[in-house]
Design a protein around this motif. Structure first.
Motif, PDB file in Angstrom:
ATOM      1  N   PRO A   1      -1.545  -7.517 -10.150  1.00 48.04           N
ATOM      2  CA  PRO A   1      -2.753  -6.544  -9.937  1.00 48.04           C
ATOM      3  C   PRO A   1      -2.270  -5.328  -9.277  1.00 48.04           C
ATOM      4  N   ILE A   2      -3.092  -4.400  -9.692  1.00 42.79           N
ATOM      5  CA  ILE A   2      -3.091  -2.791  -9.131  1.00 42.79           C
ATOM      6  C   ILE A   2      -4.502  -2.304  -8.683  1.00 42.79           C
TER       7      ILE A   2
ATOM      8  N   VAL B   1      -5.689  -1.786   5.424  1.00 42.80           N
ATOM      9  CA  VAL B   1      -4.915  -3.064   5.965  1.00 42.80           C
ATOM     10  C   VAL B   1      -5.912  -4.398   6.119  1.00 42.80           C
ATOM     11  N   LYS B   2      -7.102  -3.850   7.109  1.00 43.63           N
ATOM     12  CA  LYS B   2      -7.957  -4.674   7.455  1.00 43.63           C
ATOM     13  C   LYS B   2      -8.915  -5.326   5.957  1.00 43.63           C
ATOM     14  N   PHE B   3      -8.859  -4.364   5.273  1.00 49.49           N
ATOM     15  CA  PHE B   3      -9.457  -4.912   4.073  1.00 49.49           C
ATOM     16  C   PHE B   3      -8.749  -6.141   3.329  1.00 49.49           C
ATOM     17  N   LEU B   4      -7.288  -5.849   3.109  1.00 50.41           N
ATOM     18  CA  LEU B   4      -6.599  -6.767   2.494  1.00 50.41           C
ATOM     19  C   LEU B   4      -6.324  -8.122   3.307  1.00 50.41           C
TER      20      LEU B   4
ATOM     21  N   LEU C   1      -1.610  -1.507  -3.743  1.00 52.13           N
ATOM     22  CA  LEU C   1      -3.146  -0.867  -3.649  1.00 52.13           C
ATOM     23  C   LEU C   1      -2.698   0.783  -3.356  1.00 52.13           C
ATOM     24  N   PHE C   2      -3.517   1.292  -4.224  1.00 53.58           N
ATOM     25  CA  PHE C   2      -3.500   3.225  -4.155  1.00 53.58           C
ATOM     26  C   PHE C   2      -4.705   3.294  -3.337  1.00 53.58           C
TER      27      PHE C   2
ATOM     28  N   ILE D   1       0.879  -1.144  -0.083  1.00 51.86           N
ATOM     29  CA  ILE D   1      -0.101  -0.135  -0.212  1.00 51.86           C
ATOM     30  C   ILE D   1       0.869   1.310   0.218  1.00 51.86           C
ATOM     31  N   VAL D   2       0.874   2.161  -0.959  1.00 55.07           N
ATOM     32  CA  VAL D   2       1.485   3.343  -1.054  1.00 55.07           C
ATOM     33  C   VAL D   2       0.908   4.157   0.099  1.00 55.07           C
TER      34      VAL D   2
END
Length: 142
Positions: free
Chosen positions: A124-125, A51-54, A84-85, A28-29
């Protein structure tokens, strides 16, 4: 009647020596800080909800600090499985259309992702809100 002992031993050995599939590592940027008490020349962040989402999907998360040198960003990108952005409120470019430090870092990531996918490596992005806009803007710059 045959003994079940060898069968149970084989089953237990299989369970003991079988490893779970590896968890993907997603970077995560970070965003430049927009809080007065945490000046953006020293601080960056992203909301914990990402973070919780991933992690809820089984991924491990690492931060990619937006202000790292390009070679260090590439070093991290070569060791993870996706990026992830986040959403947020940070400028990607200045009014004269040159990229901010944050925008330059996002561009390094986008170019790496495009290169990997063009070479047949699934990479993936994901962009949420500002992140989605950044991907679109940076892809149009080329």
């Amino acid at each position: 009647m045959p003994s079940l002992t060898p069968l149970i031993f084989i089953l237990l050995a299989t369970v003991a020596f079988t490893q779970a599939p590896p968890r993907p590592i997603i970077g995560i940027v970070t965003l430049p800080s927009n809080y007065d008490q945490f000046p953006n020349d020293s601080w960056s962040y992203f909301p914990a909800s990402y973070v919780k989402f991933l992690e809820s999907g089984g991924a491990q998360v690492i931060p990619i600090q937006y202000d790292l040198p390009e070679d260090k960003i590439i070093y991290l990108l070569e060791r993870i499985n996706g990026v992830l952005f986040t959403g947020g409120d940070s400028a990607i470019s200045y009014p004269n259309n040159t990229l901010t430090r944050f925008g330059k870092s996002l561009n390094v990531v986008v170019q790496h992702v495009v290169e990997q996918n063009n070479n047949g490596n699934y990479y993936p992005i994901w962009g949420t809100c500002l992140g989605f806009e950044a991907i679109g803007i940076l892809l149009q710059r080329d």
